[in-house]
Design an enzyme around this catalytic site. Sequence first.
Site, PDB file in Angstrom:
ATOM      1  N   PHE A   1      -2.023   8.291   0.654  1.00  0.00           N
ATOM      2  CA  PHE A   1      -1.269   8.424  -0.715  1.00  0.00           C
ATOM      3  C   PHE A   1       0.158   8.279  -0.965  1.00  0.00           C
ATOM      4  O   PHE A   1       0.520   7.563  -1.871  1.00  0.00           O
ATOM      5  CB  PHE A   1      -1.825   9.927  -1.406  1.00  0.00           C
ATOM      6  CG  PHE A   1      -3.084  10.129  -1.287  1.00  0.00           C
ATOM      7  CD1 PHE A   1      -4.253   9.400  -1.548  1.00  0.00           C
ATOM      8  CD2 PHE A   1      -3.408  11.526  -1.009  1.00  0.00           C
ATOM      9  CE1 PHE A   1      -5.437   9.819  -1.360  1.00  0.00           C
ATOM     10  CE2 PHE A   1      -4.674  12.003  -0.652  1.00  0.00           C
ATOM     11  CZ  PHE A   1      -5.819  11.097  -0.715  1.00  0.00           C
TER      12      PHE A   1
ATOM     13  N   ASP B   1     -11.846  13.556   8.149  1.00  0.00           N
ATOM     14  CA  ASP B   1     -11.508  13.152   6.664  1.00  0.00           C
ATOM     15  C   ASP B   1     -12.177  11.504   6.442  1.00  0.00           C
ATOM     16  O   ASP B   1     -12.356  11.286   5.382  1.00  0.00           O
ATOM     17  CB  ASP B   1      -9.846  13.257   6.376  1.00  0.00           C
ATOM     18  CG  ASP B   1      -9.596  14.684   6.240  1.00  0.00           C
ATOM     19  OD1 ASP B   1     -10.444  15.604   6.069  1.00  0.00           O
ATOM     20  OD2 ASP B   1      -8.470  14.657   5.800  1.00  0.00           O
TER      21      ASP B   1
ATOM     22  N   GLU C   1       0.655  11.137  -7.134  1.00  0.00           N
ATOM     23  CA  GLU C   1       1.786  10.851  -6.016  1.00  0.00           C
ATOM     24  C   GLU C   1       2.612   9.796  -6.591  1.00  0.00           C
ATOM     25  O   GLU C   1       3.917   9.997  -6.067  1.00  0.00           O
ATOM     26  CB  GLU C   1       1.245  10.030  -4.966  1.00  0.00           C
ATOM     27  CG  GLU C   1      -0.003  11.257  -4.139  1.00  0.00           C
ATOM     28  CD  GLU C   1      -1.275  11.572  -4.624  1.00  0.00           C
ATOM     29  OE1 GLU C   1      -1.954  12.433  -4.122  1.00  0.00           O
ATOM     30  OE2 GLU C   1      -1.518  10.881  -5.611  1.00  0.00           O
TER      31      GLU C   1
ATOM     32  N   HIS D   1      -1.005  13.669   7.974  1.00  0.00           N
ATOM     33  CA  HIS D   1      -2.444  13.088   8.051  1.00  0.00           C
ATOM     34  C   HIS D   1      -2.578  11.662   8.179  1.00  0.00           C
ATOM     35  O   HIS D   1      -3.288  10.808   7.261  1.00  0.00           O
ATOM     36  CB  HIS D   1      -3.345  13.432   6.769  1.00  0.00           C
ATOM     37  CG  HIS D   1      -3.380  15.014   6.751  1.00  0.00           C
ATOM     38  ND1 HIS D   1      -2.218  15.934   6.614  1.00  0.00           N
ATOM     39  CD2 HIS D   1      -4.497  15.777   6.824  1.00  0.00           C
ATOM     40  CE1 HIS D   1      -2.686  17.223   6.725  1.00  0.00           C
ATOM     41  NE2 HIS D   1      -4.134  17.171   6.963  1.00  0.00           N
TER      42      HIS D   1
END
Length: 313
Positions: free
Chosen positions: A83, A117, A58, A109
């Site tokens: 990220f 998660d 990333e 997300h």
Amino acid sequence: MSQGKKIATRESYGRTLAELGKEHEDFLVLDADLAGSTKTAVFRKAFPERHINCGIAEQNMIGVAAGIAATGRVAFASSFAMFAAGRAYEQIRNSVGYPQLNVKIAATHGGISVGEDGATHQCNEDFALMRTIPGMVVMVPSDDVEAEAMVRAAYAHKGPVYMRFSRLATPVFNNPETYRFEIGKAITMREGKDVAIIAAGLPVASAMEAAEKLAAEGIEARVIDMHTIKPLNEEAVLRAAKEIGKIVTVEEHSVIGGLGSAVAEVLAEQCPAKLKRVGVYDRYTESGPAEALIHHYGLDGEGVYSAVKAFLA
């Protein structure tokens, strides 16, 4: 609020990119090996030559995006919020924010609605991080209609933008025929004189549901969709403070540094008013079904209703 169709705003993001791709040739889309999840795969299918998979890197992706933007083009860089905002913070600050490049960071997300998660991926700090970067626009859409308009506005805006999109499918309540979006301009969803509920993202639907329950008890709640957390629509906040004097903020984010903090800063400096912040209180969240977590943290309609009732009491 009536429950109609539900669409995850990450789906809106992918679809809108593909539509924009037909209209403009001056932008590229980057992803960090998550195109299926961030939905940039929709754009990749239509324009494979303008999509770059940077792999699970990333920080490098942001550097590549900055390089593309430095040539005069627009770059959309996509990954999970943890990220995009967390791992790549330094690169965003120094390579995108400092030179004020035309990079649009699309984070999916984010928040507790990431669900199973778990705490490591449920980024509840991204708004706070991005707000601190000078010149960064920070936005989160409440539904599919707003998400599409937001992506288009981000493309048109000159400078860095951070957007967060949901994994969870959420109600579509805005009318695409009449909806109008402008960066930094909040939308009053419902007028009221007893309390103002200022929400952003997923909790806007919850705030509307709570307002209906409150109305049944004779309590008139003004609901404000503060889709742009930075630059904040201070005028809307001050109007609520002067006309009502009681404000509740609701966000799928830590109450530290996000929407609640931004509203508190305006009130403290310009027009003191009673304030209640609803969100995640200085803790790591946990793994579980998204709907259950939203209920647990009081971000559903019932939770917002209860928070407002307790605040007014």
